[in-house]
Design a protein around this motif. Structure first.
Motif, PDB file in Angstrom:
ATOM      1  N   GLU A  93      33.059 -13.463  34.369  1.00  0.00           N
ATOM      2  CA  GLU A  93      32.478 -12.447  33.500  1.00  0.00           C
ATOM      3  C   GLU A  93      31.384 -11.678  34.240  1.00  0.00           C
ATOM      4  OE1 GLU A  93      31.792 -10.153  30.100  1.00  0.00           O
ATOM      5  OE2 GLU A  93      33.476 -11.374  30.786  1.00  0.00           O
ATOM      6  N   LYS A  94      30.578 -12.421  35.036  1.00  0.00           N
ATOM      7  CA  LYS A  94      29.550 -11.743  35.818  1.00  0.00           C
ATOM      8  C   LYS A  94      30.169 -10.806  36.842  1.00  0.00           C
ATOM      9  CE  LYS A  94      26.000 -15.318  35.353  1.00  0.00           C
ATOM     10  NZ  LYS A  94      25.184 -16.329  36.065  1.00  0.00           N
ATOM     11  N   ILE A  95      31.265 -11.285  37.462  1.00  0.00           N
ATOM     12  CA  ILE A  95      31.941 -10.427  38.435  1.00  0.00           C
ATOM     13  C   ILE A  95      32.480  -9.172  37.751  1.00  0.00           C
ATOM     14  CG2 ILE A  95      33.947 -10.283  39.965  1.00  0.00           C
ATOM     15  CD1 ILE A  95      33.511 -13.197  40.662  1.00  0.00           C
ATOM     16  N   ARG A  96      33.049  -9.384  36.540  1.00  0.00           N
ATOM     17  CA  ARG A  96      33.576  -8.227  35.810  1.00  0.00           C
ATOM     18  C   ARG A  96      32.453  -7.252  35.454  1.00  0.00           C
ATOM     19  NH1 ARG A  96      34.038  -6.147  31.002  1.00  0.00           N
ATOM     20  NH2 ARG A  96      32.737  -7.775  30.082  1.00  0.00           N
ATOM     21  N   LEU A  97      31.339  -7.794  34.944  1.00  0.00           N
ATOM     22  CA  LEU A  97      30.219  -6.929  34.586  1.00  0.00           C
ATOM     23  C   LEU A  97      29.634  -6.255  35.819  1.00  0.00           C
ATOM     24  CD1 LEU A  97      28.409  -9.160  31.935  1.00  0.00           C
ATOM     25  CD2 LEU A  97      29.897  -7.210  31.527  1.00  0.00           C
ATOM     26  N   ALA A  98      29.567  -7.024  36.935  1.00  0.00           N
ATOM     27  CA  ALA A  98      29.051  -6.426  38.162  1.00  0.00           C
ATOM     28  C   ALA A  98      29.963  -5.299  38.638  1.00  0.00           C
ATOM     29  CB  ALA A  98      28.907  -7.492  39.249  1.00  0.00           C
ATOM     30  N   GLY A  99      31.286  -5.540  38.531  1.00  0.00           N
ATOM     31  CA  GLY A  99      32.225  -4.485  38.914  1.00  0.00           C
ATOM     32  C   GLY A  99      32.055  -3.247  38.050  1.00  0.00           C
ATOM     33  N   ALA A 100      31.894  -3.495  36.733  1.00  0.00           N
ATOM     34  CA  ALA A 100      31.694  -2.354  35.838  1.00  0.00           C
ATOM     35  C   ALA A 100      30.387  -1.627  36.154  1.00  0.00           C
ATOM     36  CB  ALA A 100      31.698  -2.823  34.380  1.00  0.00           C
ATOM     37  N   ALA A 101      29.339  -2.440  36.433  1.00  0.00           N
ATOM     38  CA  ALA A 101      28.052  -1.822  36.765  1.00  0.00           C
ATOM     39  C   ALA A 101      28.134  -1.029  38.068  1.00  0.00           C
ATOM     40  CB  ALA A 101      26.974  -2.900  36.859  1.00  0.00           C
ATOM     41  N   LEU A 102      28.843  -1.602  39.041  1.00  0.00           N
ATOM     42  CA  LEU A 102      28.971  -0.898  40.312  1.00  0.00           C
ATOM     43  C   LEU A 102      29.794   0.379  40.158  1.00  0.00           C
ATOM     44  CD1 LEU A 102      29.519  -3.903  42.722  1.00  0.00           C
ATOM     45  CD2 LEU A 102      27.488  -2.480  42.506  1.00  0.00           C
ATOM     46  N   PHE A 103      30.833   0.285  39.310  1.00  0.00           N
ATOM     47  CA  PHE A 103      31.627   1.489  39.062  1.00  0.00           C
ATOM     48  C   PHE A 103      30.769   2.552  38.385  1.00  0.00           C
ATOM     49  CE2 PHE A 103      34.350   4.003  36.227  1.00  0.00           C
ATOM     50  CZ  PHE A 103      35.219   4.558  37.168  1.00  0.00           C
ATOM     51  N   ALA A 104      29.962   2.105  37.390  1.00  0.00           N
ATOM     52  CA  ALA A 104      29.071   3.056  36.722  1.00  0.00           C
ATOM     53  C   ALA A 104      28.052   3.627  37.706  1.00  0.00           C
ATOM     54  CB  ALA A 104      28.360   2.369  35.554  1.00  0.00           C
ATOM     55  N   ALA A 105      27.572   2.740  38.630  1.00  0.00           N
ATOM     56  CA  ALA A 105      26.621   3.225  39.637  1.00  0.00           C
ATOM     57  C   ALA A 105      27.267   4.262  40.538  1.00  0.00           C
ATOM     58  CB  ALA A 105      26.093   2.047  40.464  1.00  0.00           C
ATOM     59  N   ARG A 106      28.533   3.989  40.932  1.00  0.00           N
ATOM     60  CA  ARG A 106      29.241   4.965  41.765  1.00  0.00           C
ATOM     61  C   ARG A 106      29.368   6.304  41.034  1.00  0.00           C
ATOM     62  NH1 ARG A 106      33.086   4.829  45.784  1.00  0.00           N
ATOM     63  NH2 ARG A 106      31.745   3.232  46.670  1.00  0.00           N
ATOM     64  N   GLN A 107      29.717   6.231  39.732  1.00  0.00           N
ATOM     65  CA  GLN A 107      29.826   7.462  38.960  1.00  0.00           C
ATOM     66  C   GLN A 107      28.476   8.167  38.866  1.00  0.00           C
ATOM     67  OE1 GLN A 107      33.246   7.348  39.214  1.00  0.00           O
ATOM     68  NE2 GLN A 107      33.130   8.500  37.311  1.00  0.00           N
ATOM     69  N   SER A 108      27.417   7.347  38.643  1.00  0.00           N
ATOM     70  CA  SER A 108      26.078   7.950  38.555  1.00  0.00           C
ATOM     71  C   SER A 108      25.678   8.577  39.880  1.00  0.00           C
ATOM     72  CB  SER A 108      25.068   6.878  38.147  1.00  0.00           C
ATOM     73  OG  SER A 108      25.393   6.342  36.889  1.00  0.00           O
ATOM     74  N   HIS A 109      26.009   7.883  40.980  1.00  0.00           N
ATOM     75  CA  HIS A 109      25.665   8.436  42.289  1.00  0.00           C
ATOM     76  C   HIS A 109      26.400   9.745  42.542  1.00  0.00           C
ATOM     77  CE1 HIS A 109      24.775   4.026  43.492  1.00  0.00           C
ATOM     78  NE2 HIS A 109      23.828   4.554  42.748  1.00  0.00           N
ATOM     79  N   ALA A 110      27.660   9.785  42.111  1.00  0.00           N
ATOM     80  CA  ALA A 110      28.415  11.023  42.278  1.00  0.00           C
ATOM     81  C   ALA A 110      27.787  12.150  41.454  1.00  0.00           C
ATOM     82  CB  ALA A 110      29.873  10.810  41.871  1.00  0.00           C
ATOM     83  N   ALA A 111      27.341  11.801  40.236  1.00  0.00           N
ATOM     84  CA  ALA A 111      26.697  12.816  39.398  1.00  0.00           C
ATOM     85  C   ALA A 111      25.387  13.275  40.028  1.00  0.00           C
ATOM     86  CB  ALA A 111      26.455  12.248  37.996  1.00  0.00           C
ATOM     87  N   ILE A 112      24.624  12.296  40.576  1.00  0.00           N
ATOM     88  CA  ILE A 112      23.369  12.661  41.241  1.00  0.00           C
ATOM     89  C   ILE A 112      23.644  13.554  42.442  1.00  0.00           C
ATOM     90  CG2 ILE A 112      21.432  11.728  42.544  1.00  0.00           C
ATOM     91  CD1 ILE A 112      21.512   9.301  40.712  1.00  0.00           C
TER      92      ILE A 112
END
Length: 712
Positions: free
Chosen positions: A338-357
């Motif tokens: 579950e932590k790996i899944r949440l970390a993956g989701a967080a990293l994906f969201a971070a990637r999206q946020s970085h792209a937006a930035i």
């Protein structure tokens, strides 16, 4: 730390936004969670199952092996017991017969066939022999014809016993062993024996019948059974027990005779039941009797059972521990996944946020430089490289530090703004560049965001605006005031001599010039507010008197529009903490607006309502109301209804914007209520503006200076 965009052949503008977060992201956001935790959990579960089964089977195998060893030892001990008991029985019986025969040898040699004479002659001898033989309960002597020659009870002397089996066997020279019986006189359990009586020549003269007591074998058996826990039973040929001694004095059963299988014995021993008994048997030498020894497993296996139970309990505890640990591992695995899944989701969201930035930074016209406390550049946009005249991000940071040395003195300040200074930009031109620095403290590190703004255009625009305002003030307002004065002087000089057409032209010229002057005054007022702010002197001011003054000063303007100004007779006598001069300016704007939209012949109502804390001024008109599309922007600059600036309602769209800023400068609020024809239905239309100020008695002291800050 270097920017990835600075690699040879890379475009600095295309540096990924992930570089900003690279120090804090240690995993690839695109990497899918692996099945490694699940595989490890399965392997661990299989290992725990193997350990549990091994512990259980090992305990059972050890218990079975110990049981077999213990059983073999117990069986061997039983065999020795029954062999010893059989030998003891045979020895006791043989010894008793020999002693009896030797003792009665004289009686046999001096045989008298007459029973009475025999008894009278040998009474004392036989009684003495009987007393000497402690194992003998009683003795019976029969002659060769089967008649009883001697017995301790004279009543049966002479009775015929020739039909008895023991008599026939003894007359054939055999030793007879009878079934156990209970003596009538002593009520003791005895073993009957019969043997021939021979004289010195070996002739059979009669039969000697002896009854052996149980005490004959009790002492011998007790020695064999000491601390063995077994019981010994002496059985006749018919299976009747003569004596049974030992720890388990239970008669031998058919189950004891049949024995047990090892598996049944093991289960019975583990169940702690009394049903399991081991047996051993052997025949008494030269007799039909046999000795059977019985050993109860509940006694023999007591130590083994404790050990076996401890082994099983240990194995079960180990299995339970293994199962519990496996379940813990399973739960840990689920939590990890579950932590790996949440970390993956967080990293994906971070990637999206970085792209937006990244996209946001690319869209900003100002230059942006992001660095860390280690002296590395994480991001430098193309406008920043151009303003700093840098080829790549690595070159941008030193030039930024030289241009703005104050950056090194920020310490832990979150923000600092540095004024423009001339920099030679790419292409050789000189521009005024301002810097706004922001610091973020994250996970023990410091990220610094520097925004570089080309202030050359802003400075030029500011200079142009100042020149424009100066031109308005000196080149427009002064001539307008002169024009208005000249028009009014000409109208006064002409008086009644002016014709209708010239008078109308003069009126139109006066109104247009006044409207232009009002616009100029409003613009200058807003410029003053934006640049230096507006200072107000707050003093307790009677609001009813202020309204009366406004009605008096605006009566001429309203009368020219055919509108009446009316002060509510019930207006409250309340004082508010305001600037009296600015309050008159507010009332003039509100009353003029109300008069513009009030139909001819109607009136504008002014009133005051007071509460414990506040006082509210109301200006109400019965006009057409404010359209819906204007209400959200009514207090913004240049907000007015298209086509409203006619001869009756000239408007610049600045009056209400200035009014709101003046009200707020005096700690007040302004609001309105309005109804148009569509909203009023059959009711009246109109608009009410309400201005609320704190009451004067709430203030401490006679005066409270306030100021309206310059607009951003």
């Amino acid at each position: 730390m270097s920017d990835p965009a600075a690699r040879p052949g890379g475009d600095p503008a295309a540096a990924p936004a992930e570089a900003v977060a690279a120090p804090f992201i240690q995993a690839d956001p695109d990497a899918a969670p692996t099945d490694a935790p699940r595989d490890r959990s399965r392997l661990y579960g299989a290992l725990m199952l193997l350990i549990s089964c091994g512990a259980l089977f090992g305990a059972l195998a050890a218990n079975l092996q110990d049981f077999r060893t213990m059983r073999a030892k117990a069986q061997d001990r039983l065999e020795r017991i029954v062999e010893g008991a059989a030998l003891r029985v045979g020895a006791e019986v043989g010894a008793t017969l020999r002693l009896s025969s030797l003792a009665l040898q004289g009686v046999a040699d001096d045989w008298i066939d007459d029973p009475d004479a025999f008894a009278a002659r040998h009474q004392r001898t036989i009684a003495s022999i009987t007393a000497t033989l402690e194992t003998v309960d009683f003795i019976v002597i029969l002659d060769a014809r089967g008649r009883i020659q001697w017995f301790r009870s004279p009543k049966i002397i002479g009775h015929d016993r020739s039909d008895r089996a023991y008599f026939a066997a003894a007359m054939r020279g055999e030793v007879f062993f009878g079934d156990p019986l209970t003596a009538r006189m002593t009520r003791k359990r005895v073993m009957p024996l019969a043997a021939p009586m021979r004289d010195a020549d070996g002739r059979i003269r009669g039969v000697l019948a002896i009854a052996l007591q149980t005490e004959t074998f009790a002492a011998a058996f007790a020695q064999l059974l000491a601390e063995s826990g077994a019981s010994v039973t002496l059985l006749s040929s018919t299976g009747e027990a003569f004596i049974s001694l030992g720890g388990d004095e239970t008669p031998v059963s058919e189950q004891d005779r049949a024995g047990h299988g090892t598996r049944a014995e093991l289960l019975a021993a583990l169940a702690l039941g009394p049903d399991l008994r081991w047996t051993a048997r052997t025949a008494v030498p030269e007799s039909p009797y046999e000795v059977v020894a019985v050993h109860s497993a509940a006694h023999a296996a007591a130590d083994w059972r404790r050990t076996a139970q401890q082994r099983l309990l240990f194995a079960l505890a180990l299995a339970a521990l293994a199962l519990s640990s496996w379940r813990v591992v399973k739960r840990s695995e689920a939590a990890l996944r579950e932590k790996i899944r949440l970390a993956g989701a967080a990293l994906f969201a971070a990637r999206q946020s970085h792209a937006a930035i990244d996209a946001l930074l690319a869209s900003v016209g100002d230059g942006v430089v992001i660095s860390d406390d280690a002296g590395g550049v994480l991001r430098a946009t193309p406008p920043a490289l151009e303003l700093l005249r840098a080829r790549d991000p690595e070159q941008a940071l030193p030039r930024l530090s030289r241009a703005f040395p104050e950056l090194g003195k920020m310490g832990r300040a979150a923000q600092a703004d540095f004024p423009p200074r001339p920099l030679t930009v790419r292409g050789g031109a000189t521009r005024d560049v301002a810097c706004s620095a922001h610091q973020v403290f994250l996970h023990g590190r410091v990220l610094r965001l520097c925004i570089l703004r080309d202030a050359s255009n802003a400075s030029r625009i500011e200079r142009n605006r100042a020149e424009f305002i100066g031109a308005i003030q000196h080149e427009i307002r002064s001539p307008l005031q002169a024009i208005i004065g000249g028009i009014r002087m000409l109208r006064t000089l002409l008086g009644q001599d002016a014709g209708e057409k010239p008078a109308r032209v003069l009126d139109i010229s006066d109104r247009n010039a006044q409207r232009l002057l009002n616009l100029v005054n409003d613009l200058l007022m807003l410029h003053t507010i934006d640049e230096v702010g507006l200072t107000v002197e707050l003093r307790p001011t009677p609001l009813r008197a202020a309204l009366a003054e406004a009605v008096e000063s605006m009566a001429g303007y309203a009368g020219g529009l055919g509108v009446t100004l009316r002060l509510d007779p019930g207006a409250a006598e309340a004082s508010a903490l305001v600037d009296a001069e600015r309050l008159q300016q507010i009332l003039a704007n509100l009353v003029s607006n109300a008069a513009k939209y009030t139909p001819e012949g109607a009136a504008v109502e002014l009133s005051v309502q007071a509460s414990d804390r506040d006082a509210t001024i109301s200006v109400a008109d019965p006009g057409p109301g404010i359209p819906l599309h204007l209400r959200p922007v009514l207090f913004e600059r240049f907000s007015r209804e298209r086509g409203a600036a006619d001869e009756r309602r000239p408007s610049t769209g600045l009056g209400l914007a200035i009014t709101r800023q003046l009200v707020e400068a005096m700690n007040g609020t302004i609001a309105f209520e309005t109804r148009t024809r569509d909203e009023a239905a059959q009711g009246a239309t109109g608009t009410v503006f309400r201005v609320t100020f704190p009451r004067a008695r709430e203030a401490a002291g006679d005066a409270a200076p306030g100021a309206l800050a310059p607009s951003a």
